[in-house]
Design a protein around this motif. Structure first.
Motif, PDB file in Angstrom:
ATOM      1  N   ARG A   1       1.379  -2.880   4.142  1.00 44.58           N
ATOM      2  CA  ARG A   1       0.946  -2.345   2.846  1.00 44.58           C
ATOM      3  C   ARG A   1      -0.541  -2.623   2.618  1.00 44.58           C
ATOM      4  O   ARG A   1      -1.274  -1.759   2.138  1.00 44.58           O
ATOM      5  CB  ARG A   1       1.766  -2.964   1.714  1.00 44.58           C
ATOM      6  CG  ARG A   1       3.076  -2.283   1.499  1.00 44.58           C
ATOM      7  CD  ARG A   1       3.701  -2.695   0.175  1.00 44.58           C
ATOM      8  NE  ARG A   1       5.138  -2.673   0.340  1.00 44.58           N
ATOM      9  CZ  ARG A   1       5.931  -3.713   0.291  1.00 44.58           C
ATOM     10  NH1 ARG A   1       5.443  -4.902   0.043  1.00 44.58           N
ATOM     11  NH2 ARG A   1       7.226  -3.588   0.484  1.00 44.58           N
ATOM     12  N   GLU A   2      -0.965  -3.840   2.956  1.00 42.08           N
ATOM     13  CA  GLU A   2      -2.367  -4.200   2.795  1.00 42.08           C
ATOM     14  C   GLU A   2      -3.249  -3.312   3.668  1.00 42.08           C
ATOM     15  O   GLU A   2      -4.298  -2.833   3.230  1.00 42.08           O
ATOM     16  CB  GLU A   2      -2.575  -5.677   3.155  1.00 42.08           C
ATOM     17  CG  GLU A   2      -3.955  -6.191   2.883  1.00 42.08           C
ATOM     18  CD  GLU A   2      -4.311  -6.192   1.412  1.00 42.08           C
ATOM     19  OE1 GLU A   2      -5.499  -5.994   1.103  1.00 42.08           O
ATOM     20  OE2 GLU A   2      -3.406  -6.378   0.570  1.00 42.08           O
ATOM     21  N   HIS A   3      -2.813  -3.075   4.886  1.00 40.85           N
ATOM     22  CA  HIS A   3      -3.562  -2.209   5.800  1.00 40.85           C
ATOM     23  C   HIS A   3      -3.628  -0.787   5.239  1.00 40.85           C
ATOM     24  O   HIS A   3      -4.692  -0.140   5.290  1.00 40.85           O
ATOM     25  CB  HIS A   3      -2.902  -2.208   7.180  1.00 40.85           C
ATOM     26  CG  HIS A   3      -3.585  -1.322   8.170  1.00 40.85           C
ATOM     27  ND1 HIS A   3      -4.840  -1.590   8.666  1.00 40.85           N
ATOM     28  CD2 HIS A   3      -3.185  -0.164   8.747  1.00 40.85           C
ATOM     29  CE1 HIS A   3      -5.186  -0.639   9.507  1.00 40.85           C
ATOM     30  NE2 HIS A   3      -4.197   0.250   9.566  1.00 40.85           N
TER      31      HIS A   3
ATOM     32  N   LYS B   1      -3.464   0.065   2.090  1.00 40.80           N
ATOM     33  CA  LYS B   1      -4.379   0.047   0.958  1.00 40.80           C
ATOM     34  C   LYS B   1      -5.826   0.088   1.432  1.00 40.80           C
ATOM     35  O   LYS B   1      -6.658   0.813   0.876  1.00 40.80           O
ATOM     36  CB  LYS B   1      -4.155  -1.195   0.101  1.00 40.80           C
ATOM     37  CG  LYS B   1      -2.908  -1.136  -0.745  1.00 40.80           C
ATOM     38  CD  LYS B   1      -2.757  -2.417  -1.549  1.00 40.80           C
ATOM     39  CE  LYS B   1      -1.463  -2.431  -2.335  1.00 40.80           C
ATOM     40  NZ  LYS B   1      -1.283  -3.689  -3.090  1.00 40.80           N
ATOM     41  N   GLU B   2      -6.132  -0.707   2.468  1.00 41.48           N
ATOM     42  CA  GLU B   2      -7.494  -0.720   3.009  1.00 41.48           C
ATOM     43  C   GLU B   2      -7.879   0.657   3.537  1.00 41.48           C
ATOM     44  O   GLU B   2      -8.992   1.131   3.309  1.00 41.48           O
ATOM     45  CB  GLU B   2      -7.612  -1.757   4.126  1.00 41.48           C
ATOM     46  CG  GLU B   2      -7.581  -3.190   3.648  1.00 41.48           C
ATOM     47  CD  GLU B   2      -7.572  -4.187   4.800  1.00 41.48           C
ATOM     48  OE1 GLU B   2      -7.680  -3.769   5.969  1.00 41.48           O
ATOM     49  OE2 GLU B   2      -7.455  -5.381   4.514  1.00 41.48           O
TER      50      GLU B   2
ATOM     51  N   ALA C   1       4.231  -6.628   4.108  1.00 39.28           N
ATOM     52  CA  ALA C   1       3.078  -6.883   3.246  1.00 39.28           C
ATOM     53  C   ALA C   1       1.775  -6.598   3.997  1.00 39.28           C
ATOM     54  O   ALA C   1       0.834  -6.011   3.434  1.00 39.28           O
ATOM     55  CB  ALA C   1       3.108  -8.324   2.743  1.00 39.28           C
ATOM     56  N   GLU C   2       1.716  -6.995   5.254  1.00 40.36           N
ATOM     57  CA  GLU C   2       0.524  -6.725   6.058  1.00 40.36           C
ATOM     58  C   GLU C   2       0.316  -5.223   6.207  1.00 40.36           C
ATOM     59  O   GLU C   2      -0.808  -4.728   6.130  1.00 40.36           O
ATOM     60  CB  GLU C   2       0.650  -7.382   7.432  1.00 40.36           C
ATOM     61  CG  GLU C   2       0.515  -8.889   7.416  1.00 40.36           C
ATOM     62  CD  GLU C   2       0.800  -9.512   8.769  1.00 40.36           C
ATOM     63  OE1 GLU C   2       1.116  -8.772   9.728  1.00 40.36           O
ATOM     64  OE2 GLU C   2       0.717 -10.751   8.867  1.00 40.36           O
TER      65      GLU C   2
END
Length: 187
Positions: free
Chosen positions: A118-120, A122-123, A115-116
């Motif tokens: 994926r978030e990175h 996306k950012e 999840a981290e």
């Protein structure tokens, strides 16, 4: 002295280049003098010369059943494990629950890590899109300003050409009037 040198040169001729280098680097070599036994094999190291090692391998006959001969399947006493104790059902259940907890914890940790990531990602994608949009806007503004500057320069150039043409026409009209006046005066 001469016999020592000749003996040394003969020895160098016998030795390979690698063993010569090794013997120069490690002049004091010690070879094990112990015999090794592996089932039906006995290995004895032989120290023939300082430049290398050789071994003598002795195969024992299968009929040799001496009592001092180790059995091939026997393992050394240091490697044997103590006899297993009986595990109770409660302890087994507790171990299974602990293993399940560890598995769930590890799975949660992997999911959190994913999840981290994926978030990175996306950012990073958002930042790249934002930079791309900013670049596009800046390029469009720059292009528009250049086009307006070129348009203004062209209009100024055309106006200056028109002004020169008017001046030439006025000069030509003045020259014609002067010629007409001279023609009227002279004739």
């Amino acid at each position: 002295m001469a016999s020592t040198v000749s003996a040394y040169t003969e020895k160098i001729k016998e030795m390979s280049m690698m063993s010569l280098i090794c013997s120069c680097l490690y002049p004091q070599t010690s070879y094990p003098t112990t015999n090794y036994q592996f089932g039906d094999l006995e290995v004895k190291p032989i120290n023939k010369r300082l430049s290398g090692q050789s071994f003598e391998v002795i195969l024992k006959s299968p009929t040799d059943l001496s009592p001092d001969r180790p059995s091939p399947l026997a393992s050394p006493p240091a490697l044997t494990s103590p006899p297993k104790r009986d595990i109770s059902l409660d302890e087994l259940q507790r171990r299974l629950e602990a293993a399940e907890e560890r598995r769930k914890s590890q799975e949660a940790q992997v999911l959190r890590h994913l999840a981290e990531r994926r978030e990175h990602e996306k950012e990073v994608l958002h930042k790249a899109m934002e930079e791309n949009n900013n670049f596009s806007k800046m390029a469009e503004e720059k292009l528009n300003s250049k086009m307006e500057a070129k348009k203004a320069n062209r209009e100024a150039y055309l106006n200056s050409l028109k002004q020169r043409l008017r001046e030439k026409e006025m000069h030509a009209a003045e020259v014609r009037r002067n010629k007409e006046l001279q023609a009227d005066l002279s004739g």
